[in-house]
Design a protein around this motif. Structure first.
Motif, PDB file in Angstrom:
ATOM      1  N   ARG A  14       1.260  -1.422  -0.384  1.00  0.00           N
ATOM      2  CA  ARG A  14       0.238   0.124  -0.561  1.00  0.00           C
ATOM      3  C   ARG A  14       0.643   1.180   0.068  1.00  0.00           C
ATOM      4  N   GLU A  15       1.805   1.289   1.031  1.00  0.00           N
ATOM      5  CA  GLU A  15       2.941   2.427   0.638  1.00  0.00           C
ATOM      6  C   GLU A  15       3.660   2.412  -0.004  1.00  0.00           C
ATOM      7  N   GLY A  16       4.112   1.265  -0.551  1.00  0.00           N
ATOM      8  CA  GLY A  16       5.077   1.460  -1.800  1.00  0.00           C
ATOM      9  C   GLY A  16       4.010   2.125  -3.189  1.00  0.00           C
ATOM     10  N   VAL A  17       3.157   1.314  -3.095  1.00  0.00           N
ATOM     11  CA  VAL A  17       2.088   2.351  -4.644  1.00  0.00           C
ATOM     12  C   VAL A  17       1.678   3.585  -4.447  1.00  0.00           C
ATOM     13  N   ARG A  18       1.771   4.204  -3.307  1.00  0.00           N
ATOM     14  CA  ARG A  18       1.386   5.322  -2.742  1.00  0.00           C
ATOM     15  C   ARG A  18       2.671   6.186  -3.645  1.00  0.00           C
ATOM     16  N   ARG A  19       3.930   5.796  -2.313  1.00  0.00           N
ATOM     17  CA  ARG A  19       5.193   6.554  -2.754  1.00  0.00           C
ATOM     18  C   ARG A  19       5.025   6.529  -3.961  1.00  0.00           C
ATOM     19  N   ALA A  20       5.343   5.280  -4.649  1.00  0.00           N
ATOM     20  CA  ALA A  20       6.062   5.371  -6.154  1.00  0.00           C
ATOM     21  C   ALA A  20       5.297   6.334  -7.146  1.00  0.00           C
ATOM     22  N   LEU A  21       3.250   6.161  -6.688  1.00  0.00           N
ATOM     23  CA  LEU A  21       2.584   6.736  -7.658  1.00  0.00           C
ATOM     24  C   LEU A  21       2.587   8.028  -7.553  1.00  0.00           C
ATOM     25  N   SER A  22       3.016   8.761  -5.872  1.00  0.00           N
ATOM     26  CA  SER A  22       3.456  10.141  -5.743  1.00  0.00           C
ATOM     27  C   SER A  22       4.708  11.057  -6.767  1.00  0.00           C
ATOM     28  N   ASP A  23       5.734   9.391  -7.046  1.00  0.00           N
ATOM     29  CA  ASP A  23       6.580  10.284  -7.686  1.00  0.00           C
ATOM     30  C   ASP A  23       6.359  10.483  -8.914  1.00  0.00           C
ATOM     31  N   ALA A  24       5.553   9.457  -9.611  1.00  0.00           N
ATOM     32  CA  ALA A  24       6.092   9.207 -11.000  1.00  0.00           C
ATOM     33  C   ALA A  24       4.270  10.176 -11.261  1.00  0.00           C
ATOM     34  N   THR A  25       3.262  10.679 -10.981  1.00  0.00           N
ATOM     35  CA  THR A  25       2.642  11.626 -10.700  1.00  0.00           C
ATOM     36  C   THR A  25       1.890  12.350  -9.595  1.00  0.00           C
ATOM     37  N   PRO A  26       2.654  13.848  -9.733  1.00  0.00           N
ATOM     38  CA  PRO A  26       3.208  15.028  -8.766  1.00  0.00           C
ATOM     39  C   PRO A  26       1.533  15.050  -8.688  1.00  0.00           C
ATOM     40  N   SER A 104      -4.488  -5.532 -12.897  1.00  0.00           N
ATOM     41  CA  SER A 104      -3.863  -6.458 -12.198  1.00  0.00           C
ATOM     42  C   SER A 104      -2.642  -5.558 -11.196  1.00  0.00           C
ATOM     43  N   LYS A 105      -2.150  -6.757 -10.012  1.00  0.00           N
ATOM     44  CA  LYS A 105      -0.898  -6.436  -9.672  1.00  0.00           C
ATOM     45  C   LYS A 105       0.181  -6.425 -10.397  1.00  0.00           C
ATOM     46  N   ASP A 106       0.471  -6.853 -11.583  1.00  0.00           N
ATOM     47  CA  ASP A 106       0.679  -7.444 -12.273  1.00  0.00           C
ATOM     48  C   ASP A 106       1.766  -6.148 -12.894  1.00  0.00           C
ATOM     49  N   ARG A 107       1.119  -4.995 -13.131  1.00  0.00           N
ATOM     50  CA  ARG A 107       2.048  -3.668 -13.187  1.00  0.00           C
ATOM     51  C   ARG A 107       2.493  -3.196 -12.407  1.00  0.00           C
ATOM     52  N   ALA A 110       4.721   2.598 -14.104  1.00  0.00           N
ATOM     53  CA  ALA A 110       4.326   3.730 -15.203  1.00  0.00           C
ATOM     54  C   ALA A 110       2.930   3.509 -16.202  1.00  0.00           C
ATOM     55  N   SER A 111       3.084   1.637 -15.701  1.00  0.00           N
ATOM     56  CA  SER A 111       1.673   0.647 -16.756  1.00  0.00           C
ATOM     57  C   SER A 111       0.392   1.693 -15.278  1.00  0.00           C
ATOM     58  N   LEU A 112       0.357   1.635 -14.705  1.00  0.00           N
ATOM     59  CA  LEU A 112      -0.809   1.656 -13.597  1.00  0.00           C
ATOM     60  C   LEU A 112      -0.549   3.198 -13.519  1.00  0.00           C
ATOM     61  N   GLY A 113       0.091   3.916 -13.871  1.00  0.00           N
ATOM     62  CA  GLY A 113      -0.503   5.429 -14.301  1.00  0.00           C
ATOM     63  C   GLY A 113      -0.959   5.587 -15.413  1.00  0.00           C
ATOM     64  N   GLU A 114      -0.293   5.325 -16.366  1.00  0.00           N
ATOM     65  CA  GLU A 114      -0.907   5.341 -17.637  1.00  0.00           C
ATOM     66  C   GLU A 114      -2.786   5.052 -17.749  1.00  0.00           C
ATOM     67  N   ALA A 115      -3.222   3.854 -16.722  1.00  0.00           N
ATOM     68  CA  ALA A 115      -4.754   3.556 -16.771  1.00  0.00           C
ATOM     69  C   ALA A 115      -5.287   4.876 -15.355  1.00  0.00           C
ATOM     70  N   LEU A 116      -4.564   4.517 -14.571  1.00  0.00           N
ATOM     71  CA  LEU A 116      -5.222   5.892 -13.587  1.00  0.00           C
ATOM     72  C   LEU A 116      -5.280   7.071 -14.867  1.00  0.00           C
ATOM     73  N   ARG A 117      -4.408   7.775 -15.502  1.00  0.00           N
ATOM     74  CA  ARG A 117      -4.822   8.702 -16.506  1.00  0.00           C
ATOM     75  C   ARG A 117      -6.396   8.635 -17.486  1.00  0.00           C
ATOM     76  N   SER A 118      -6.325   7.346 -18.193  1.00  0.00           N
ATOM     77  CA  SER A 118      -7.594   6.672 -18.369  1.00  0.00           C
ATOM     78  C   SER A 118      -8.953   6.890 -17.976  1.00  0.00           C
ATOM     79  N   LEU A 119      -8.882   6.364 -16.745  1.00  0.00           N
ATOM     80  CA  LEU A 119      -9.698   6.352 -15.342  1.00  0.00           C
ATOM     81  C   LEU A 119     -10.201   7.538 -15.806  1.00  0.00           C
TER      82      LEU A 119
END
Length: 199
Positions: A14-26, A104-107, A110-119
């Motif tokens: 949970r915290e890893g995803v938060r930190r990584a997404l925060s860095d990739a998507t300010p 999927s958590k396999d993303r 970068a791929s998760l960030g792209e999916a979120l932008r689409s959403l």
């Protein structure tokens, strides 16, 4: 700025995803919850949440049940699953609940960030194609009987007499049916059960 609520019971992930997404998507604000109850508390306290992404396996109820409640209590919040092993059945259930994603958590991030932008732009992203024909939930025979009788127009009092249980117990069964099917009333439950061939 968009706001994401991410629900997962594994603190490191949970915290890893938060930190990584925060860095990739300010420009993304990320809120966290560790389960069903805490997610509903966060949603009640913050009116600016745009998207709720939940793991399927939570300690206090599965993610689909949570997303069904979110749909009823916070209808403006988009909803989706982010889980370890999404399958066509799970994707179909998410689709029926009106979810915009089954990821999927396999993303990678970068791929998760792209999916979120689409959403956030109003799209939907499914990593697994939903099953074409699938019952939304597995209901007990008694609950299916309650749905069948309701489909014939019987009241709770009439159903209780026919099934041999108290009217209060009938209402308890309805509460479970509503939660599992992601609906808010008897009419919606019967309509969905007929559509999904549960009856």
């Amino acid at each position: 700025m968009y706001t994401l609520l991410f629900v997962d019971d594994h603190p490191l992930y949970r915290e890893g995803v938060r930190r990584a997404l925060s860095d990739a998507t300010p420009d993304l604000r990320i809120l966290l919850a560790d389960g069903h109850a805490s997610a509903l508390q966060v949603l009640s306290a913050d009116q600016d949440i745009d998207l709720c992404l939940s793991d399927f396996q939570l300690p206090d109820g599965d993610g689909l049940a949570l997303l069904g409640q979110v749909a009823r209590r916070h209808p403006t919040v988009a909803r989706g699953l982010l889980c370890g092993a999404p399958d066509p059945a799970m994707a179909r259930q998410a689709q029926v609940l009106g979810c915009v994603a089954c990821l999927s958590k396999d993303r990678d991030i970068a791929s998760l960030g792209e999916a979120l932008r689409s959403l956030f732009e109003g799209g939907s992203v499914y990593d697994v194609a939903p099953a074409a024909e699938l019952s939304v939930v597995s209901l007990s025979d008694k609950r299916k009987e309650i749905l069948r009788l309701a489909a014939k127009g019987l009241s709770n009092k009439e159903i209780s007499a026919l099934v041999g249980i108290s009217e209060r117990t009938v209402k308890d069964h309805w509460s479970y049916i509503f939660e599992q099917m992601g609906v808010s009333n008897r009419t919606e439950a019967v309509s969905q059960a007929l559509r999904e061939r549960l009856l």
